[in-house]
Write a protein that holds these residues in place. Structure first.
Motif, mmCIF file in Angstrom:
data_model
loop_
_atom_site.group_PDB
_atom_site.id
_atom_site.type_symbol
_atom_site.label_atom_id
_atom_site.label_comp_id
_atom_site.label_asym_id
_atom_site.label_seq_id
_atom_site.Cartn_x
_atom_site.Cartn_y
_atom_site.Cartn_z
ATOM 1 N N ASP A 230 -2.701 8.799 -3.489
ATOM 2 C CA ASP A 230 -4.037 8.714 -2.897
ATOM 3 C C ASP A 230 -4.078 7.427 -2.086
ATOM 4 O O ASP A 230 -4.070 6.329 -2.649
ATOM 5 N N VAL A 231 -4.118 7.559 -0.751
ATOM 6 C CA VAL A 231 -4.043 6.372 0.093
ATOM 7 C C VAL A 231 -5.274 5.485 -0.068
ATOM 8 O O VAL A 231 -5.188 4.253 0.005
ATOM 9 N N LYS B 152 -9.740 8.819 5.053
ATOM 10 C CA LYS B 152 -9.170 8.908 3.707
ATOM 11 C C LYS B 152 -9.619 10.193 3.008
ATOM 12 O O LYS B 152 -8.830 10.837 2.300
ATOM 13 N N VAL C 66 1.533 9.025 7.114
ATOM 14 C CA VAL C 66 0.252 9.447 6.546
ATOM 15 C C VAL C 66 -0.898 9.003 7.441
ATOM 16 O O VAL C 66 -1.836 9.766 7.711
ATOM 17 N N CYS C 67 -0.868 7.761 7.931
ATOM 18 C CA CYS C 67 -1.943 7.247 8.786
ATOM 19 C C CYS C 67 -2.048 8.030 10.093
ATOM 20 O O CYS C 67 -3.126 8.087 10.692
ATOM 21 N N PHE D 156 2.937 12.238 0.089
ATOM 22 C CA PHE D 156 3.437 10.874 0.219
ATOM 23 C C PHE D 156 4.952 10.832 0.053
ATOM 24 O O PHE D 156 5.522 9.780 -0.152
ATOM 25 N N LEU E 14 3.845 5.577 4.814
ATOM 26 C CA LEU E 14 2.473 5.172 5.104
ATOM 27 C C LEU E 14 2.147 5.367 6.577
ATOM 28 O O LEU E 14 1.040 5.807 6.927
ATOM 29 N N GLU F 278 -5.060 1.576 -1.401
ATOM 30 C CA GLU F 278 -5.595 0.397 -0.721
ATOM 31 C C GLU F 278 -6.511 -0.406 -1.648
ATOM 32 O O GLU F 278 -6.503 -1.641 -1.634
ATOM 33 N N ALA G 230 0.764 4.062 -2.853
ATOM 34 C CA ALA G 230 0.408 5.436 -2.488
ATOM 35 C C ALA G 230 1.423 6.427 -3.030
ATOM 36 O O ALA G 230 1.075 7.538 -3.437
ATOM 37 N N VAL H 214 0.841 -1.204 0.000
ATOM 38 C CA VAL H 214 0.000 0.000 0.000
ATOM 39 C C VAL H 214 0.872 1.248 0.000
ATOM 40 O O VAL H 214 0.579 2.229 -0.699
ATOM 41 N N GLY H 215 1.960 1.238 0.770
ATOM 42 C CA GLY H 215 2.846 2.396 0.800
ATOM 43 C C GLY H 215 3.469 2.679 -0.555
ATOM 44 O O GLY H 215 3.554 3.836 -0.983
ATOM 45 N N LEU I 13 -4.336 -0.122 7.330
ATOM 46 C CA LEU I 13 -3.391 -0.028 6.215
ATOM 47 C C LEU I 13 -2.004 -0.561 6.555
ATOM 48 O O LEU I 13 -1.348 -1.154 5.703
#
Length: 670
Positions: free
Chosen positions: A34-35, A160, A114-115, A170, A111, A39, A29, A25-26, A132
């Protein structure tokens, strides 16, 4: 592949996903910026694995297989979304092949940052990180935090959207911003671990799955930023605390305190890992931060072969250093415990008593629990019993409730034993047994009759706070003016003068009624601003800023924000808004019918109501935070078992947040 082998394949896929999802996912992204989309693309690869692996077999490198499929999906998306040939070529080049190890690690770190973006609320950070980075499904997150799955899904979806609206980058944060963002990541990981190690509600004391995920993420983070001492400190702290998990629960699920634990059940492997992590923190040559100091305290416990051998003097000194860095009320309370163990319970009680006026600890069950333990060690079982009973009312965890109930019962037994041996003590015990307690006196005062509903409601608010702060078993003869003043100052010290004076009047009336008028002597009346000519709101009423602040402040719970906003937008009576049921809501037309009248609202409320409903089909719209007693009225939600939010509680919550009344809010909305 035989059908019998397919469950093994599915378990393999689940294990691979938990290990590889953050990296996949990282990386996505970073490509699509766009996270949420990242995903979705990763989930497409997971679905492909679920479809193909049972028939074709598990690839030799399953992580690389998922990564390749996911990046192909990303390239396809970029091709469709972009028309410029140069941009498409750049995307193809970026997605081709495999990333270097350093770049993959950067993807995971990005990631995590970002989370834990500062624009997100704490609960959203936790949910997004578990989803995530840890690779947990919504159902697993919901089960861990005792909420329904739709609520978790909405929370993650909203997070999100916020990240997209904020334009969360990112790219790896620069050196200047890394420290602040890393602090947020560490906070989230420790919150996840603490919820697992000491669950705030529910039947289980420990949720091992959350502890494991927090540890796994912490170890991963330590590999990504090996030069950060606080990261290693947090890992050490979690390793050492997790090592005691098995000994913390008795044979029947009961709570076992640290000094009573069987140290032979402590996990020696986790202890060694904790020592190694703390050593790595010290090797960075950085000054010790809060997590390193807390880990050092945990080391003191781990090194002691018996509870009696614990070096409490060193622990007390470490807490002195920790308080200077992190002077939070909880740290100060832990320091009081250490001082009580190092220098004697009387010194610890002095420190704990000084914390009773801190509003943040007003409803924190461990403050009365600590005071109860210190009082019992000082040979004051009656006072200790009251503190344990207070703590019992403040915790929602079943194991902790049962433990506190046992301690209160033990104190009651100890309080009676001296009476059998000494005649004078027997007389005192008999007098105490017949004396009226705060709980009994309050109930009798409220039942005396002649009170109109509004006055009765106001009186109940005052007594609810007094009884929760002092305990129902406190003898009226032991109720003093300074104790009452401390409780009132902590509860309503920052409230509006009108609110303070109302509670003061209640206590004065109660004091006269029970023959103790002196209990209110330290409660000084505060000057109130006169109402403007023609009535309406008092001069200290709600300004434009006040009107937007309560529901715009994301620190307030969703239930309160929706209730305040709905009351403001509808201008309906408070009791009417509280009477709303989920099944009566017309979400499309933004209205609901209650008792023959329509309640309508506007767009701001309409955006929040679906999150509050959280998949419920019927029952009260606004619910209490706790489950009611078995013999409570049956006006409950059929999905959660929780009762309808009361007028008294709603009024209290608004006054605590703003210093104003709900009537002022509704009147200002007209």
């Amino acid at each position: 592949m035989p059908d019998s082998a397919r469950p093994d394949v599915r378990r393999t896929i689940e294990a691979v996903w938990k290990l590889e999802s953050a990296r996949i996912v990282g990386g996505l992204a970073r490509l699509v910026h766009d996270v949420g989309l990242a995903e979705e693309l990763a989930q497409d690869a997971l679905v492909a694995a679920l479809e193909q692996w049972p028939a074709a077999g598990v690839p030799d490198n399953p992580g690389a297989w998922l990564t390749t499929v996911a990046r192909r999906r990303a390239v396809d998306h970029i091709r469709r979304a972009q028309t410029a040939t140069a941009q498409t070529a750049t995307a193809q080049t970026a997605a081709a092949g495999t990333l270097a190890l350093e770049e993959e690690q950067d993807d995971v770190l990005r990631l995590l940052f970002v989370c834990c973006h500062p624009a997100l609320e704490r609960d959203a950070r936790i949910a997004l990180t578990l989803r995530l980075v840890a690779g947990l499904a919504n159902a697993e997150i919901a089960r861990a935090f005792l909420v329904d799955e739709p609520r978790v899904a909405r929370r993650i979806a909203a997070a999100k959207q916020i990240l997209a609206a904020e334009g969360a980058g990112f790219t790896r944060p620069g050196t200047a911003s890394t420290a602040g963002r890393l602090s947020s990541v560490l906070e989230v990981l420790y919150l996840i671990f603490n919820e697992g190690y000491s669950a705030t509600a529910g039947e289980d004391l420990i949720r091992a799955d959350l502890c494991r995920e927090a540890l796994r993420l912490g170890r991963m983070l330590a590999e990504l930023v090996p030069g950060e001492a606080e990261v290693h400190g947090l890992v050490a702290l979690m390793e050492l605390q997790a090592s005691r998990a098995a000994a913390r629960i008795g044979p029947t699920g009961e709570l076992v305190l640290l000094h009573e634990q069987n140290r032979g059940r402590w996990d020696r492997l986790l202890i060694r890992r904790g020592f190694a992590a703390l050593l790595r923190a010290r090797e960075t040559s950085s000054p010790p931060g809060p997590y390193v100091l807390q880990a050092a305290i945990a080391v003191c416990h781990a090194q002691a072969p018996t509870a009696e051998a614990t070096d409490w003097h060193r622990i007390a000194k470490l807490y002195d250093a920790l308080v200077r860095l992190l002077p939070t009320p909880v740290v100060q309370l832990n320091r009081a415990v250490a001082i009580g163990m190092a220098y004697g319970p009387e010194f610890g009680l002095t420190e704990a008593d000084a914390l009773q006026s801190i509003p943040a600890l007003r409803d924190y069950y461990l403050l009365p629990a600590v005071r109860g333990d210190l009082l019992s060690r000082l040979g004051r079982p009656a006072a200790a019993r009251r503190e344990f009973e207070r703590a019992l009312l403040l915790t929602q965890n079943r194991a902790e409730q049962e433990f506190l109930h046992r301690r209160a019962t033990e104190m009651a037994g100890q309080n009676k034993s001296p009476a059998a041996a000494d005649a004078a003590a027997a007389v005192d015990a008999e007098a105490a047994a017949t004396a009226e307690t705060l709980g009994e006196a309050a109930a009798a005062f409220l039942a005396k009759g002649g009170l109109d509903p509004a006055t009765l409601r106001s009186y109940r608010q005052t007594f609810t706070r007094l009884r929760r702060a002092l305990g129902d078993s406190l003898l009226i003869d032991e109720l003093t003016a300074d104790v009452v003043a401390t409780v009132c100052t902590t509860a309503w010290g920052s409230a509006a003068p009108r609110t303070w004076n109302r509670h003061r009047a209640t206590i004065r009336s109660f004091g006269v009624w029970c023959g103790r008028p002196e209990i209110a002597t330290e409660l000084i009346r505060r000057a109130e601003k006169a109402s403007p000519p023609g009535g309406g709101l008092p001069a200290a009423g709600l300004s434009g800023a006040d009107l937007t602040a309560p529901w715009a402040d994301s620190r307030h719970p969703l239930r309160e924000r929706v209730f305040w906003l709905l009351l403001h937008e509808s201008a309906a009576p408070v009791s009417t808004v509280l009477a709303l049921n989920v099944e009566d809501l017309d979400l499309d037309d933004r209205r609901a019918r209650v008792g023959g009248r329509w309640v309508t609202w506007r767009a701001a409320t309409a955006r929040l109501v679906p999150d509050l409903i959280a998949g419920r089909a019927s029952g009260p719209l606004f619910l209490t935070a706790r489950r009611p007693a078995p013999d409570a009225p049956a006006d409950r939600c059929p999905h959660t078992g929780r009762a309808r939010l009361s007028y008294e509680r709603a009024e209290y919550l608004f006054k605590r947040a703003t210093g104003h009344t709900l009537k002022q809010l509704r009147t200002a909305a007209r």
